[in-house]
Write a protein that holds these residues in place. Structure first.
Motif, PDB file in Angstrom:
ATOM      1  N   ASP A   1     -10.230   4.436  -4.769  1.00 53.89           N
ATOM      2  CA  ASP A   1     -10.869   5.612  -3.634  1.00 53.89           C
ATOM      3  C   ASP A   1     -11.368   4.063  -2.306  1.00 53.89           C
ATOM      4  N   ALA A   2     -10.697   3.454  -3.052  1.00 54.71           N
ATOM      5  CA  ALA A   2     -10.466   2.593  -1.821  1.00 54.71           C
ATOM      6  C   ALA A   2      -9.273   2.667  -0.608  1.00 54.71           C
ATOM      7  N   LEU A   3      -8.234   3.110  -1.644  1.00 57.09           N
ATOM      8  CA  LEU A   3      -7.245   3.665  -0.999  1.00 57.09           C
ATOM      9  C   LEU A   3      -7.571   4.928   0.186  1.00 57.09           C
ATOM     10  N   ASP A   4      -8.292   6.001  -0.378  1.00 60.16           N
ATOM     11  CA  ASP A   4      -8.694   7.410   0.300  1.00 60.16           C
ATOM     12  C   ASP A   4      -9.490   6.556   1.262  1.00 60.16           C
ATOM     13  N   ARG A   5     -10.586   5.605   1.171  1.00 59.79           N
ATOM     14  CA  ARG A   5     -11.374   5.050   2.275  1.00 59.79           C
ATOM     15  C   ARG A   5     -10.643   4.465   3.280  1.00 59.79           C
TER      16      ARG A   5
ATOM     17  N   ILE B   1       0.870  -0.631  -0.109  1.00 56.23           N
ATOM     18  CA  ILE B   1       0.326   0.453   0.352  1.00 56.23           C
ATOM     19  C   ILE B   1       1.124   1.304   0.323  1.00 56.23           C
ATOM     20  N   GLY B   2       2.021   1.335   0.672  1.00 55.03           N
ATOM     21  CA  GLY B   2       2.917   2.040   0.724  1.00 55.03           C
ATOM     22  C   GLY B   2       3.123   2.695  -0.707  1.00 55.03           C
ATOM     23  N   ASP B   3       3.692   1.866  -2.091  1.00 61.06           N
ATOM     24  CA  ASP B   3       3.823   2.086  -2.776  1.00 61.06           C
ATOM     25  C   ASP B   3       3.032   2.783  -3.678  1.00 61.06           C
ATOM     26  N   LEU B   4       1.625   2.611  -2.900  1.00 65.07           N
ATOM     27  CA  LEU B   4       0.347   3.207  -3.871  1.00 65.07           C
ATOM     28  C   LEU B   4       0.429   4.271  -3.696  1.00 65.07           C
ATOM     29  N   MET B   5       0.697   4.967  -1.905  1.00 63.81           N
ATOM     30  CA  MET B   5       0.547   5.994  -1.270  1.00 63.81           C
ATOM     31  C   MET B   5       1.701   7.016  -2.280  1.00 63.81           C
ATOM     32  N   ALA B   6       3.004   6.753  -2.587  1.00 74.12           N
ATOM     33  CA  ALA B   6       3.705   7.128  -3.547  1.00 74.12           C
ATOM     34  C   ALA B   6       3.669   7.436  -4.320  1.00 74.12           C
ATOM     35  N   ALA B   7       2.732   6.788  -5.317  1.00 77.89           N
ATOM     36  CA  ALA B   7       2.668   6.961  -6.755  1.00 77.89           C
ATOM     37  C   ALA B   7       1.504   8.289  -7.725  1.00 77.89           C
ATOM     38  N   ALA B   8       1.860   8.004  -8.393  1.00 78.08           N
ATOM     39  CA  ALA B   8       1.465   9.186  -8.983  1.00 78.08           C
ATOM     40  C   ALA B   8      -0.552   8.661  -9.375  1.00 78.08           C
ATOM     41  N   ARG B   9      -1.011   9.506  -9.125  1.00 79.70           N
ATOM     42  CA  ARG B   9      -2.909   9.342  -8.887  1.00 79.70           C
ATOM     43  C   ARG B   9      -3.310   8.962 -10.520  1.00 79.70           C
TER      44      ARG B   9
END
Length: 239
Positions: A220-224, A199-207
């Motif tokens: 949306d799943a990440l933000d929730r 999940i940390g990889d996703l947080m750091a990736a360009a959206r």
């Protein structure tokens, strides 16, 4: 709830990983490998297994005929999803004794909004320990996660049971696999192919590229899970 306005929300996710088999084994104790079977398409397949069956290498979804050949001493009973649902509803009503806001989470979980309630049980750690002990005595294996959001609590329950301190959801989630965001297997596979395994990889990736490739639902799943988007808990009406 309005009564807790301005208070940090605290959510418990409870996951019963072997819910169906635990329910049956409470009434019909069995020594050794045990599984419930469910008809899927043209074949009976393993639906829920006890630890002894998993230790023999059996897995959910395996054809029953293959499982019997692999493990001749396997005890099998037919699954009863309706009975499982009734048992989960009974556990939901029981959990209302610990906090007023309890909902079901799929066919094998509960979600509790314990905001403002944990101190009545002696604090969050004591509350989780009490739930764990009582369910163990009742014959149910349970894994729990406690965090600021429903998504983070679910992720912890399924991948790293325990408590994330208030405000610490990002730290608690960053090391968990992307599957902890409740995404579909094809999205999980696609992310792993890009090297985005945590999940940390996703947080750091360009959206923007993620949204184009996987759809807004992933973000949306990440933000929730991180608390950047709200996710409601809808307790069921009491009969």
């Amino acid at each position: 709830p309005g009564m807790f306005a301005g208070t940090q929300r605290r959510i418990v996710s409870m996951w019963f990983a072997r819910f169906g088999s635990d329910r049956v084994l409470r009434t019909y104790p069995v020594e050794g490998p045990f599984a419930l079977s469910l008809r899927q398409g043209n074949a009976d397949r393993l639906h829920c297994l006890n630890e002894a069956a998993e230790a023999q290498g059996l897995q959910r979804g395996m054809a029953l005929s293959e499982a019997r050949a692999f493990c001749p001493d396997l005890h099998v009973r037919p699954a009863d999803p309706a009975a499982d649902a009734r048992q989960l509803a009974a556990l939901r009503r029981w959990a209302v004794g610990f906090c007023p806001w309890v909902g079901t989470e799929g066919p094998d979980g509960l979600v509790l909004d314990i905001t403002g309630s944990a101190h009545l049980q002696g604090g969050e750690a004591v509350l989780l320990e009490t739930l764990q002990q009582r369910l163990t005595r009742a014959g149910f294996g349970m894994r729990a996660g406690l965090a600021d959001t429903r998504g983070a609590a679910w992720a912890l329950a399924h991948f790293a049971p325990g408590i994330a301190a208030p405000g610490a959801s990002r730290q608690a989630l960053s090391g968990l696999p992307v599957a902890a965001l409740r995404i579909t297997p094809d999205v999980e596979t696609g992310l792993q192919r890009l090297g985005l395994r945590r999940i940390g990889d996703l947080m750091a990736a360009a959206r923007a590229p993620l949204a184009r490739r996987f759809g807004q639902g992933l973000l949306d799943a990440l933000d929730r899970a991180l608390g950047d988007q709200p996710e409601a808990i809808s307790p069921e009406a009491e009969p």
